[in-house]
Design a protein around this motif. Structure first.
Motif, PDB file in Angstrom:
ATOM      1  N   PHE A  22       0.810  -1.216   0.000  1.00  0.00           N
ATOM      2  CA  PHE A  22       0.000   0.000   0.000  1.00  0.00           C
ATOM      3  C   PHE A  22       0.836   1.254   0.000  1.00  0.00           C
ATOM      4  CE2 PHE A  22      -3.036  -3.061   1.606  1.00  0.00           C
ATOM      5  CZ  PHE A  22      -3.996  -2.871   0.648  1.00  0.00           C
TER       6      PHE A  22
ATOM      7  N   LEU B 145     -11.823   9.604  14.195  1.00  0.00           N
ATOM      8  CA  LEU B 145     -12.449   8.550  13.387  1.00  0.00           C
ATOM      9  C   LEU B 145     -12.559   8.980  11.929  1.00  0.00           C
ATOM     10  CD1 LEU B 145     -15.341   7.445  15.736  1.00  0.00           C
ATOM     11  CD2 LEU B 145     -13.372   6.107  15.066  1.00  0.00           C
ATOM     12  N   LEU B 146     -13.093  10.205  11.732  1.00  0.00           N
ATOM     13  CA  LEU B 146     -13.286  10.638  10.359  1.00  0.00           C
ATOM     14  C   LEU B 146     -11.964  11.001   9.702  1.00  0.00           C
ATOM     15  CD1 LEU B 146     -16.604  12.620  10.582  1.00  0.00           C
ATOM     16  CD2 LEU B 146     -16.192  10.337   9.715  1.00  0.00           C
TER      17      LEU B 146
ATOM     18  N   LEU C  20      -9.436   9.225   9.786  1.00  0.00           N
ATOM     19  CA  LEU C  20      -9.002   7.978   9.146  1.00  0.00           C
ATOM     20  C   LEU C  20      -9.611   7.847   7.754  1.00  0.00           C
ATOM     21  CD1 LEU C  20      -7.644   5.190   9.330  1.00  0.00           C
ATOM     22  CD2 LEU C  20      -9.700   4.341  10.398  1.00  0.00           C
ATOM     23  N   VAL C  21     -10.918   8.103   7.654  1.00  0.00           N
ATOM     24  CA  VAL C  21     -11.557   7.996   6.343  1.00  0.00           C
ATOM     25  C   VAL C  21     -11.009   9.059   5.400  1.00  0.00           C
ATOM     26  CG1 VAL C  21     -13.757   7.960   5.136  1.00  0.00           C
ATOM     27  CG2 VAL C  21     -13.611   7.065   7.446  1.00  0.00           C
TER      28      VAL C  21
ATOM     29  N   LEU D 236      -7.869   7.939   3.944  1.00  0.00           N
ATOM     30  CA  LEU D 236      -8.070   6.929   2.902  1.00  0.00           C
ATOM     31  C   LEU D 236      -8.541   7.578   1.602  1.00  0.00           C
ATOM     32  CD1 LEU D 236      -9.673   4.117   5.034  1.00  0.00           C
ATOM     33  CD2 LEU D 236      -7.498   4.047   3.841  1.00  0.00           C
TER      34      LEU D 236
ATOM     35  N   PHE E 247      -6.511   7.586  -2.200  1.00  0.00           N
ATOM     36  CA  PHE E 247      -6.928   7.165  -3.538  1.00  0.00           C
ATOM     37  C   PHE E 247      -6.966   8.334  -4.515  1.00  0.00           C
ATOM     38  CE2 PHE E 247      -8.653   3.566  -1.097  1.00  0.00           C
ATOM     39  CZ  PHE E 247      -7.979   2.566  -1.766  1.00  0.00           C
TER      40      PHE E 247
ATOM     41  N   PHE F 272      -8.134  -1.098   9.214  1.00  0.00           N
ATOM     42  CA  PHE F 272      -7.698  -0.090   8.253  1.00  0.00           C
ATOM     43  C   PHE F 272      -7.906  -0.584   6.824  1.00  0.00           C
ATOM     44  CE2 PHE F 272      -4.510   2.122   5.733  1.00  0.00           C
ATOM     45  CZ  PHE F 272      -4.693   3.427   6.125  1.00  0.00           C
ATOM     46  N   TYR F 273      -7.515  -1.833   6.546  1.00  0.00           N
ATOM     47  CA  TYR F 273      -7.634  -2.315   5.177  1.00  0.00           C
ATOM     48  C   TYR F 273      -9.066  -2.587   4.796  1.00  0.00           C
ATOM     49  CZ  TYR F 273      -2.736  -2.013   4.924  1.00  0.00           C
ATOM     50  OH  TYR F 273      -1.480  -1.487   4.915  1.00  0.00           O
TER      51      TYR F 273
ATOM     52  N   PHE G  99     -11.620  -0.760   5.825  1.00  0.00           N
ATOM     53  CA  PHE G  99     -12.166   0.556   5.483  1.00  0.00           C
ATOM     54  C   PHE G  99     -11.584   1.049   4.167  1.00  0.00           C
ATOM     55  CE2 PHE G  99     -12.431   1.196  10.335  1.00  0.00           C
ATOM     56  CZ  PHE G  99     -13.605   0.472  10.368  1.00  0.00           C
ATOM     57  N   MET G 100     -10.312   0.734   3.970  1.00  0.00           N
ATOM     58  CA  MET G 100      -9.667   1.131   2.722  1.00  0.00           C
ATOM     59  C   MET G 100     -10.369   0.482   1.527  1.00  0.00           C
ATOM     60  SD  MET G 100      -5.704   0.634   2.043  1.00  0.00           S
ATOM     61  CE  MET G 100      -4.748   1.893   1.281  1.00  0.00           C
TER      62      MET G 100
ATOM     63  N   VAL H 201     -13.521   2.360   0.801  1.00  0.00           N
ATOM     64  CA  VAL H 201     -13.290   3.629   0.104  1.00  0.00           C
ATOM     65  C   VAL H 201     -12.903   3.358  -1.349  1.00  0.00           C
ATOM     66  CG1 VAL H 201     -11.834   5.678   0.016  1.00  0.00           C
ATOM     67  CG2 VAL H 201     -12.647   4.843   2.201  1.00  0.00           C
ATOM     68  N   HIS H 202     -12.100   2.347  -1.535  1.00  0.00           N
ATOM     69  CA  HIS H 202     -11.651   1.987  -2.880  1.00  0.00           C
ATOM     70  C   HIS H 202     -12.821   1.626  -3.788  1.00  0.00           C
ATOM     71  CE1 HIS H 202      -9.714  -1.000  -5.764  1.00  0.00           C
ATOM     72  NE2 HIS H 202      -9.206   0.172  -6.080  1.00  0.00           N
TER      73      HIS H 202
ATOM     74  N   THR I  82     -17.524   5.136   0.274  1.00  0.00           N
ATOM     75  CA  THR I  82     -16.956   5.922   1.371  1.00  0.00           C
ATOM     76  C   THR I  82     -17.955   6.123   2.492  1.00  0.00           C
ATOM     77  OG1 THR I  82     -15.643   7.052  -0.281  1.00  0.00           O
ATOM     78  CG2 THR I  82     -15.722   8.049   1.900  1.00  0.00           C
TER      79      THR I  82
ATOM     80  N   ALA J 177     -17.851   3.283   4.722  1.00  0.00           N
ATOM     81  CA  ALA J 177     -16.658   3.358   5.580  1.00  0.00           C
ATOM     82  C   ALA J 177     -16.896   4.324   6.731  1.00  0.00           C
ATOM     83  CB  ALA J 177     -15.449   3.789   4.759  1.00  0.00           C
ATOM     84  N   VAL J 178     -17.545   5.452   6.433  1.00  0.00           N
ATOM     85  CA  VAL J 178     -17.819   6.428   7.491  1.00  0.00           C
ATOM     86  C   VAL J 178     -18.722   5.810   8.558  1.00  0.00           C
ATOM     87  CG1 VAL J 178     -18.974   8.600   8.000  1.00  0.00           C
ATOM     88  CG2 VAL J 178     -17.453   8.437   6.042  1.00  0.00           C
TER      89      VAL J 178
ATOM     90  N   VAL K 180     -16.778   3.282  10.567  1.00  0.00           N
ATOM     91  CA  VAL K 180     -15.829   3.930  11.462  1.00  0.00           C
ATOM     92  C   VAL K 180     -16.554   4.485  12.689  1.00  0.00           C
ATOM     93  CG1 VAL K 180     -14.477   6.025  11.644  1.00  0.00           C
ATOM     94  CG2 VAL K 180     -14.008   4.454   9.840  1.00  0.00           C
ATOM     95  N   ILE K 181     -17.724   5.065  12.448  1.00  0.00           N
ATOM     96  CA  ILE K 181     -18.479   5.585  13.587  1.00  0.00           C
ATOM     97  C   ILE K 181     -18.907   4.426  14.495  1.00  0.00           C
ATOM     98  CG2 ILE K 181     -20.627   6.747  14.234  1.00  0.00           C
ATOM     99  CD1 ILE K 181     -20.284   8.427  11.680  1.00  0.00           C
TER     100      ILE K 181
ATOM    101  N   SER L  16     -17.412   1.609  14.894  1.00  0.00           N
ATOM    102  CA  SER L  16     -16.267   1.113  15.672  1.00  0.00           C
ATOM    103  C   SER L  16     -15.849   2.146  16.712  1.00  0.00           C
ATOM    104  CB  SER L  16     -15.126   0.737  14.743  1.00  0.00           C
ATOM    105  OG  SER L  16     -14.349   1.857  14.441  1.00  0.00           O
TER     106      SER L  16
END
Lengths: 501, 490
Positions: free
Chosen positions: A72, A175-176, A178-179, A182, A186, B396-397, B399-400, B403-404, B408, B411-412, B415-416, B418
């Protein structure tokens, strides 16, 4: 010429190695000595940053870059520029003081305490050194763990509540983040490299989303106005060293985040929301100062004064000119020195009288002349008397604010006066107030250990106060570069934002 | 059709595990109770080790045996290795526990191995009937294991509850399989996939019904909300090592087969099932994390935490990309160590000679047992996904991958979700580090359990700091199922 040394890695990981070493020691006296030795050594190791730093370039220096997770494109990448270099030096300077001020106070679980402080130092330095976004996030989150333990295990009566509040607030903010990292990964071409992410441009809609993610993470950490409520609780309950690290370094991470990520990566959105950010800063300045006026607990007073001072710092950042941002960075250092010292002072008086209430401690001045002299110096520097460091920082920020908008500066100005009011009021009662304590045993003045934590800070107060040039010299070029990154773009209009992505 | 030598070679690890299970039964029958009880767990461990040897040997093979119903490929081998590790850790953690609880009988290890064998068949199955067979073998072993503390009411209740709901869900799964057979004329996964792509658009609604039935059948095994109702009670009642085994082994096998079935057979109609899984995922993550906040029993709390982690896993499945698939695989690998480790500490905690299951029983553990408390702290932060632990890398991966795949917003939400979970993990740490110890709680450790915990803790930290080997391994293992099946991301 490529830099091939490993200076930054040494600075980051020496405390961690020290923590491992401490686990092997049984005797508490030796644990303290080794921990102190490691942090002092770390400060010594970090001094080349001061002497060898090249102030003529905005590029990252002392860069180390090793592939970490190849799949990555994650790198272990560290480096410093004019924005971060002083913060790293501040961290290595303050950590030994945190250990010294805990020398006698911390009697339970000394080994764990020292380990936690050493791990914390690694994390804090790592945050300021990282130039890879993934690595940054790892350090950013990892510092929460030791701080949570310091407050929760060695804190005051409401420590559990304060520790939870601290952790949950900060964690929720990131938290956000992190997003956002990401998404940037990309959009920026599958890289976490901060430099590369700064260079790519993002569409207005994306910028606004990312701005909000950044804002939440960093504003809670600073803390900016509506998110500040965790700070007084954490400060009051934390042991002296915990307050010291929170005030001197932890809070700076938020402001640093704005400077490092928010401004250069999403400049359009930041400029668009600048009026809101400035407004929140002004509220923080006035509100924090008013709240400080009303406090009876010295620690709480200083905690609220921190809210006000951090308001000045964020104000300086978001006026987007050289004076403002230079003042903000210098004020980050100043606040670290002065407020850290004030927390140390409160800790010293608490060790003697077992109270932080101003009313209980009034009149200690007669018995502790050296102590109150130092307390007075730091108080003066806190509200920025000319000749102290606080004056230079606040002056620059206010100049920047004037350049941005006369009204903004005019609103911020009373904050300076309020700061003088609450500081002098506290000082007057501590130094000359009536004795209120019963069965008086004379208080001992500062001993050598305590003096050794305060004297270097006094030196810095006057050094920056009378001759700030070397400190400002570190950041000048980097700040100019930052401003070109921000100003090359046009401010967003609403139609751009809602018109398309 | 008679099996050839190649066929036998393909299922060798399964045969070894089943053989050692039978051996354990024989040892139990023919060796007197007084002599050498430890011979049983050691036999079981040897069985797992030998099976692991053969799996590693054929790690990068890629072939179908038994008339194309059973696959030996890196994907299944990867999961088998995870399952071996989980089983070995369970055995090591069980030894002392069984003696303490007075249920040290040989059938225990035999059924552990039978359950392992069932999950191994499941992850290798290329045919829905074989999937069903594997599920049943696993489930039958678990019904017995859950009720192993036969003199305790809660344990019996766990067994009965699991049996009723498990059988019912098997019926639903079987109904879905029969529908599929009627539609496609086959139960072979690849053949179903080919049938789907050849028929093109204009899908018979019965397909969707079959899909839903399969999702329910798998959902019960994975314990996805709202098919999770059995887990808290079963997890609480079952002997703790069985709970750990159940929450790791059965969940992982079910998620593996989830990946295989939905990507190999239904990859072509990903747009249809993706939305169903998104709904389930969001429900799972939020419901599990919120309910976990309220638990006072640590086994129940870990049960809900496991449900939430299955939810994160589903994200990697529903994005149906290469990155998503191996993000799940990575996540599950780390999940084994985090969850086994957390249960491992719980297993050793005893109060007044009984099992200690309340979160409050951890009070002041850091003062009495600093090492145990520190290890628990690592597992809690790992489950919460805080760096530098492996749990962070796994999440992390995932969520990644979301997003990929342009999800997204998902993922949001994740994340909330978690973010909510941090509270109950922190609570355990708070109780251990910030409360005063209670006089009656002791730690009953044994050598094998300490080794197991050390392995788990070191793995969680090492892969948290340097995850590259694990990532590369998962990346290579997933290649085998990717090329023919994955549809382009939307």
């Amino acid at each position: 010429m490529e830099y091939t040394g490993h200076l930054l890695s040494w600075i980051i990981f020496l405390p961690l190695a020290g923590a491992v070493l401490v686990t092997l020691i049984r005797d508490e006296k030796w644990i303290r000595l080794v921990a102190l030795g490691v942090t002092v050594a770390d400060f010594a190791v970090s001094l080349p940053l001061w002497t060898q730093f090249d102030t003529t370039t905005h590029a990252m220096q002392f860069v180390e870059r090793v592939p970490w997770i190849k799949t990555f494109n994650v790198h272990y990448a560290v480096g410093v520029d004019g924005i971060s270099v002083l913060l790293i030096l501040l961290t290595t300077l303050v950590t030994p003081m945190g250990i010294l001020c805990s020398w006698q106070v911390i009697r339970s679980r000394v080994k764990e305490y020292m380990i936690v402080i050493l791990v914390l130092e690694t994390g804090m330095i790592g945050v300021f050194c990282s130039i890879d976004f993934f690595l940054f996030f790892v350090f950013w989150e990892a510092v929460l763990i030791p701080m949570y333990l310091i407050i929760g295990v060695w804190g005051g009566p409401r420590r559990i509540y304060a520790a939870f509040k601290f952790f949950l607030y900060t964690f929720a903010g990131s938290l956000l983040l992190l997003v956002a990292i990401l998404v940037l990964y990309f959009l920026g071409g599958e890289t976490f490299d901060i430099q590369a992410l700064m260079e790519s441009t993002y569409s207005p809609t994306v910028q606004i989303w990312i701005f909000w993610a950044f804002f939440l993470a960093f504003a809670i950490k600073v803390p900016m106005f509506p998110f500040h409520t965790w700070l007084p609780d954490a400060h009051v309950e934390a042991p002296t060293a915990g307050s010291l690290f929170l005030a001197s370094i932890s809070l700076k991470m938020g402001a640093y985040g704005f400077l490092r990520f928010c401004l250069p990566m999403v400049p359009d959105a930041t400029i668009m929301f600048a009026p809101m950010l400035i407004g929140l800063s002004l509220v923080a300045i006035l509100y924090g100062s008013y709240m400080a006026l009303a406090q009876t607990d010295m620690k709480k007073l200083i905690a609220y004064s921190s809210v006000g001072h951090m308001g000045f710092i964020t104000l300086g950042i978001f006026v987007f000119n050289a004076h403002g941002i230079q003042g903000a960075i210098l004020q980050m250092i100043n606040h670290g020195i002065t407020t850290g010292a004030l927390f140390l002072c409160v800790g010293m008086i608490y060790d003697r009288t077992h109270s932080r209430l101003i009313s209980v401690n009034s009149g200690v001045g007669q018995q502790m002349p050296i102590y109150v002299t130092l307390l007075a110096i730091f108080s003066f520097s806190s509200f920025g008397i000319p000749g102290t460091n606080g004056f230079i920082g606040e002056f620059l920020i206010l100049v920047g604010a004037f350049e941005y908008n006369m009204a903004v500066a005019a609103i911020a100005l009373p904050g300076v006066i309020l700061a003088a009011a609450y500081m002098l009021w506290m000082l007057q009662r501590i130094v000359w107030g009536e004795h209120t304590r019963d069965n008086e045993t004379p208080l001992e003045d500062l001993n050598l250990r305590e003096l050794s934590t305060l004297i270097p800070l006094v030196v810095l107060v006057f050094w920056i106060g009378f001759y700030p040039k070397p400190f400002l010299g570190f950041m000048e070029v980097s700040v100019e570069h930052l401003l070109t990154q921000v100003h090359t773009t046009q401010p967003l209009t609403l139609s751009q934002v809602f018109g398309g992505s | 059709m008679t099996p050839t030598l190649a066929d036998v070679g393909g299922v060798l690890p399964e045969m070894i595990v089943a053989g050692f299970a039978c051996l354990a039964l024989l040892i139990e029958a023919f060796i007197s109770k007084s002599s050498k009880r430890d011979i049983l767990p050691i036999t079981a461990l040897i069985g797992v080790a030998i099976a692991a040897f053969f799996t590693v040997n054929s790690m990068w093979d890629s072939r179908a045996v038994m008339g194309g119903t059973f696959l030996v490929d890196p994907f299944s081998n990867y999961f088998k290795l995870i399952l071996y590790m989980a089983t070995a850790l369970t055995i090591m953690l069980s030894m002392n526990y069984l003696k303490q609880e007075g249920i040290n009988v040989g059938e225990y290890y035999a059924f552990l191995l039978f359950a392992l064998c069932g999950t191994m068949i499941t992850v290798s199955a290329e045919d829905l009937l074989l999937v069903f067979l594997g599920f049943e073998l696993t489930a039958l072993s678990f019904y017995i294991l859950a009720g192993f503390k036969r003199f305790r009411q809660k344990s019996m209740e766990a067994s009965a509850k699991y049996f009723v709901i498990g059988s019912y869900s098997s019926g639903i799964l079987l109904f879905g399989v029969s529908l599929l057979y009627g539609l496609a004329g086959t139960t072979n996964l690849t053949a179903i996939g080919q049938h789907l792509t050849s028929t093109g658009p204009g899908l018979d609604p019965a397909w969707i019904l079959a899909l839903i039935l399969l999702i329910i059948g798998f959902g019960v095994k994975v314990a996805v909300v709202p098919f999770h109702m059995w887990t808290p009670d079963v997890y609480e009642g079952a002997p703790t090592p069985v709970t750990a085994f159940l929450s790791v082994v059965s969940k992982i096998a079910a998620l593996a087969v989830f990946i295989r079935v939905f990507i190999e057979a239904f990859g072509g109609i990903q747009d249809i099932w993706q939305i169903l899984l998104i709904i389930l995922t969001v429900m799972t993550i939020f419901f599990a994390n919120i309910v976990a906040l309220l638990q006072t029993n640590i086994k129940r709390m870990l049960a809900y935490s496991g449900i939430a982690h299955a939810g994160y896993g589903l994200i990697g499945i529903l994005v149906a990309t290469h990155m998503g698939t191996y993000a799940v695989m990575l996540h599950l690998l780390f999940y084994v160590f985090m969850t086994m480790g957390a249960f491992g500490v719980v297993i050793q905690l005893r109060k007044n000679g009984l099992e200690s299951e309340e979160i409050e029983d951890f009070a002041g553990l850091a003062k009495r047992q600093p090492v145990a408390a520190f290890i628990m702290l690592i597992f809690m932060f790992a489950l919460a996904g805080i760096p530098p632990t492996a749990g962070f890398i796994g999440k992390f991966y995932i969520f990644m991958a979301a997003v990929h795949a342009d999800l997204t917003w998902l993922a949001v939400l994740a994340v909330i979700g978690s973010g909510i979970s941090i509270y109950f993990y922190l609570k355990v740490i708070m109780v251990m580090y910030m409360k005063e110890p209670d006089g009656n709680v002791t730690l009953s450790t044994s050598q094998p359990a300490i080794i197991a915990l050390a392995i788990a803790a070191i793995t969680v930290i090492v892969f948290g700091v340097y995850p590259s080997p694990a990532i590369d391994f998962a990346d290579q293992a997933v290649l085998s199922i990717t090329p023919p099946v994955i549809v382009a991301t939307p």
